[in-house]
Structure formats: structure tokens, C-alpha cells
Enzyme design. Structure first.
Site, PDB file in Angstrom:
ATOM      1  N   ASP A   1       0.344  -0.245  -5.984  1.00  0.00           N
ATOM      2  CA  ASP A   1       0.657  -0.727  -4.633  1.00  0.00           C
ATOM      3  C   ASP A   1       0.837   0.505  -3.748  1.00  0.00           C
ATOM      4  OD1 ASP A   1       1.749  -1.606  -2.291  1.00  0.00           O
ATOM      5  OD2 ASP A   1       3.482  -2.602  -3.196  1.00  0.00           O
TER       6      ASP A   1
ATOM      7  N   LYS B   1       1.269   0.161   7.440  1.00  0.00           N
ATOM      8  CA  LYS B   1       2.034   1.392   7.281  1.00  0.00           C
ATOM      9  C   LYS B   1       1.151   2.578   7.670  1.00  0.00           C
ATOM     10  CE  LYS B   1       5.107  -1.370   5.349  1.00  0.00           C
ATOM     11  NZ  LYS B   1       5.091  -1.681   3.956  1.00  0.00           N
TER      12      LYS B   1
ATOM     13  N   TRP C   1      10.171  -2.539  -4.028  1.00  0.00           N
ATOM     14  CA  TRP C   1       8.832  -3.139  -4.042  1.00  0.00           C
ATOM     15  C   TRP C   1       8.321  -3.356  -5.464  1.00  0.00           C
ATOM     16  CZ3 TRP C   1       7.951  -5.931  -0.156  1.00  0.00           C
ATOM     17  CH2 TRP C   1       8.370  -5.551   1.122  1.00  0.00           C
TER      18      TRP C   1
HETATM   19  C1  LIG Z   1       5.552  -2.979   3.181  1.00  0.00           C
HETATM   20  C2  LIG Z   1       5.296  -2.986   1.728  1.00  0.00           C
HETATM   21  C3  LIG Z   1       4.989  -4.172   1.044  1.00  0.00           C
HETATM   22  C4  LIG Z   1       4.957  -5.534   1.715  1.00  0.00           C
HETATM   23  O1  LIG Z   1       3.902  -5.617   2.581  1.00  0.00           O
HETATM   24  P1  LIG Z   1       3.550  -7.003   3.342  1.00  0.00           P
HETATM   25  O2  LIG Z   1       2.312  -6.645   4.069  1.00  0.00           O
HETATM   26  O3  LIG Z   1       4.707  -7.295   4.241  1.00  0.00           O
HETATM   27  O4  LIG Z   1       3.348  -8.047   2.328  1.00  0.00           O
HETATM   28  C5  LIG Z   1       4.715  -4.099  -0.310  1.00  0.00           C
HETATM   29  N1  LIG Z   1       4.761  -2.917  -0.963  1.00  0.00           N
HETATM   30  C6  LIG Z   1       5.064  -1.757  -0.348  1.00  0.00           C
HETATM   31  C7  LIG Z   1       5.073  -0.493  -1.134  1.00  0.00           C
HETATM   32  C8  LIG Z   1       5.324  -1.765   1.021  1.00  0.00           C
HETATM   33  O5  LIG Z   1       5.612  -0.603   1.637  1.00  0.00           O
END
Ligand SMILES: *Cc1c(COP(=O)(O)O)cnc(C)c1O
Length: 364
Positions: A176, A200, A106
């Protein structure tokens, strides 16, 4: 409320498990919300009854994370992936440089997208260690003139998590937090921007939380789309256009559920226990292994391999029969991955550990 409906042990990485109580409430309110004779998804986002839902969700999130008054909370669409572009568009102005920490899948995605909107400097990387560790803070080559430092506190695919907030001096820290937000207590005041896709550890897919220190608003590039402009979105209470109303309603129900569990501090204790017992089960066996530096093992996403990949298909098949779902690892890592977010109960982790022991007994 209450139900005898079958609910599996769901270890999905995302979209992930939601608390059963939340789904029950959504079900019970689906046709006739607040005795209005319609569902929450069938009214205007400008309706005062809906605006109250949005306000309460924000307030509950503020309470849960003790978000200081000089931070704005906004809800956006497009997932965390859109934030990879929105962050530079909003913070770099019409030029400028940003620092990025590379700890895995990521991080890399954020780096590649960020590079399309400004000058991106990768300050450190654990690529050579196959992203099994975090480069020591003393090795980071930070630029004191950078507009921000971006990092990924929890690498959802690798299963690698920062246990402390890195000190980057006065440069705003951008995180993030898609797969770790609300899993443990958090000092928001150490950050410039925090963002997290909801699917998540918050709610359902389709909505993203962004928490921004207010002095970072108003720096957007001229080319930044209005709908992506943090300042504009914040000034319009995240309702510049029609927001994902049902998704935000579900987030609100999850925030209430978290408060009933005792808040983030209570979740932290449970999550720590869940992760420790799962890693202990992995470490105490020769059949299972986890490659991550023990100092940085994720509390939320636990990848593990079996003694031989030849066992993978059978493991997954047997697990599914036992009601343990979505354990297949990401294709980039292989093996298995158990995502054990807030809504995955300790009972589910216990069930997984028992299943793993039994599988090992039969196959070792
Ligand atoms: C799942 C995830 C993403 C991507 O998320 P989307 O909603 O599919 O754009 C980005 N960063 C992390 C750390 C993630 O776990």
C-alpha cells in the site's frame, strides 16, 4: 499561465497539496480544453481524445517508475481502502492464506478487512512499541505457502517508513504505497502488486493506481465483483464502466509536472533534503520531539509534539496566521504532523522550520 493568487504552505496529509502549475493548467483548460469548446470532464471516456489522455497518463507513470512490461497499470475508484478487500479477492482465489506485516494504523485496517475474505496471518507487529519502529526482518514469521505478503511502506499517520524493500522470497509482495509512491526511486520488479490512492502524492481523491505483475491476474475469487476484478479491469483498459475522468486527467498533469522536475530521482533528492532538515530542526530543539526510530522516519509524513500539549492550540492558530496550514496531527497520535509530499516545496519546509524556531523562542 503564472499567477499572483495567494497559495498557503499546505501540509495536509490528504487530500494533499497539488503543484500550483498543475492547478493553473487545469484552470486555464477548464472551459475550453484542446480548443474543443468544452471541458475534459464533459466528453465520453470512449472519445479518442479522452482515451489519449488515459493512455498518456499510463505511459508517463510507466516512464516515471520504469515499470517493466510484464506489469499492468490500472486505474480504479474507491481509494486505497477498497484495495484492502480487492487484494484478497483477487489474489486468494476461493480460499488461501495471506501474510500481513503490522506497522500501524493503515496496516491494521488492511489486516482487518483482509480477514473478511481469507485467512490472514500477522507475521510481525510493532504494536508493543506503539508503532514507533519496524520489527526486524529476522523476526517475521513468514508462511512460504502464503498467496502474498502485504505491508505498508509508509505509515501516513505514524510517520514510519521502510527504507528498504523487505525480502520475502518468492511469495508476491503487495504494498500500500498511498503516501510514498513517486517520492523516491522504486524497483517495481520486486513487487507483485502496488496500489496507491491518488490524493496524497499523485493527484486528487477519487482514483487509485494499481500496478500488478501479469502472472497474478486471473486468480480472483468467484464472488469478486466484475468491477473489482483486476484481470477484467486490465483487459478493458480501466474502462469497464465510466472511470473518474477528471481525476485521471489531473493525475496525468501531475505525471507531466514530475517529468519536468526531472522525474522520481530528482524528487528523491529534494524529498530527502526536506525531511532531513525538518527532523534536524526537531532533534536540535528541546521544545519539539519525534518518537520514531531514527532508522525509519518517514520522508513524507513528519509527526512532532510540542514540549507541552498546552501549546498545541496556539501553535496551530499562529501557524495558520503565518500561512502554514493543516499541521494538526492525527487524533490517534496527537501533536502535529507535517506532510511534505512532492508538491510541498522546500520553501514551505523552510517556512515551517523558521516558524517553529520563532514559536520556540517565544514560548520556551
Ligand atoms: C490515506 C491512506 C489510505 C486510505 O486511503 P482512501 O483513499 O481514503 O481509501 C490507505 N493507506 C494509506 C497508507 C494511506 O495513506
Amino acid at each position: 499561465m503564472g499567477t499572483d493568487t495567494y497559495r498557503a504552505h499546505n501540509f495536509s496529509a490528504g487530500p494533499a497539496a497539488l503543484p500550483t502549475e498543475v492547478l493553473e493548467q487545469a484552470r486555464d483548460e477548464m472551459l475550453n480544453w484542446q480548443d474543443r469548446g468544452l471541458s475534459v470532464m464533459e466528453i465520453s471516456h470512449r472519445n479518442p481524445a479522452y482515451m489519449a489522455v488515459a493512455k498518456e497518463a499510463e505511459q508517463d507513470l510507466r516512464d516515471l517508475l520504469s515499470i517493466p512490461d510484464n506489469y499492468r497499470v490500472i486505474f480504479m475508484s474507491g481509494g486505497a481502502t477498497s484495495q484492502f478487500a480487492m487484494v484478497p479477492l483477487n489474489l486468494l482465489g476461493n480460499g488461501g492464506r495471506a501474510d500481513y506485516v503490522d506497522t500501524g494504523h493503515w496496516s491494521l485496517k488492511a489486516i482487518r478487512e483482509g480477514g473478511r475474505f481469507g485467512e490472514v496471518n500477522v507475521v510481525c507487529s510493532s504494536e508493543e512499541q506503539s508503532y514507533t519502529t519496524i520489527p526486524d526482518r529476522s523476526e517475521w514469521k513468514l508462511d512460504p505457502e502464503a498467496a502474498y505478503v502485504h505491508y505498508t511502506p509508509n505509515e501516513t499517520i505514524g510517520g514510519l517508513e521502510f527504507m528498504d524493500i523487505p525480502d520475502v522470497g518468492d511469495v508476491p509482495l503487495v504494498a500500500d504505497m498511498s503516501s510514498t509512491i513517486l517520492s523516491r526511486s522504486l524497483d517495481v520488479s520486486k513487487y507483485g502488486v502496488i496500489y496507491a490512492g491518488a490524493q496524497k502524492n499523485i493527484g486528487q481523491a477519487g482514483i487509485t493506481v494499481v500496478i500488478i505483475r501479469d502472472d497474478l491476474l486471473g486468480k480472483a475469487a468467484d464472488a469478486c465483483p466484475t468491477l473489482w476484478n483486476y484481470q477484467q479491469v486490465a483487459d478493458n483498459d480501466s474502462m469497464l464502466n465510466t472511470p473518474p475522468t477528471f481525476a485521471l486527467y489531473i493525475c496525468g498533469l501531475v505525471f507531466k509536472w514530475l517529468k519536468r522536475q526531472g522525474g522520481v530521482e530528482a524528487m528523491e533528492k529534494i524529498n530527502k533534503r526536506k525531511a532531513e532538515k525538518l527532523y534536524k530542526a526537531i532533534d536540535s530543539s528541546d521544545f519539539y520531539s519525534n518518537p520514531i526510530d531514527p532508522r525509519y522516519r518517514s520522508w513524507m509524513n513528519v509527526p512532532f509534539r510540542l514540549k507541552s500539549d498546552d501549546f498545541n492550540a496556539e501553535f496551530l492558530q499562529e501557524a495558520e496566521k503565518a500561512g502554514l496550514l493543516n499541521l494538526k496531527g492525527h487524533r490517534a497520535v496527537g501533536g502535529m504532523r507535517a506532510s511534505i509530499y512532492n508538491a510541498v516545496s522546500e520553501d514551505s519546509v523552510d517556512a515551517l522550520i523558521s516558524f517553529m524556531a520563532e514559536f520556540e523562542r517565544k514560548h520556551d
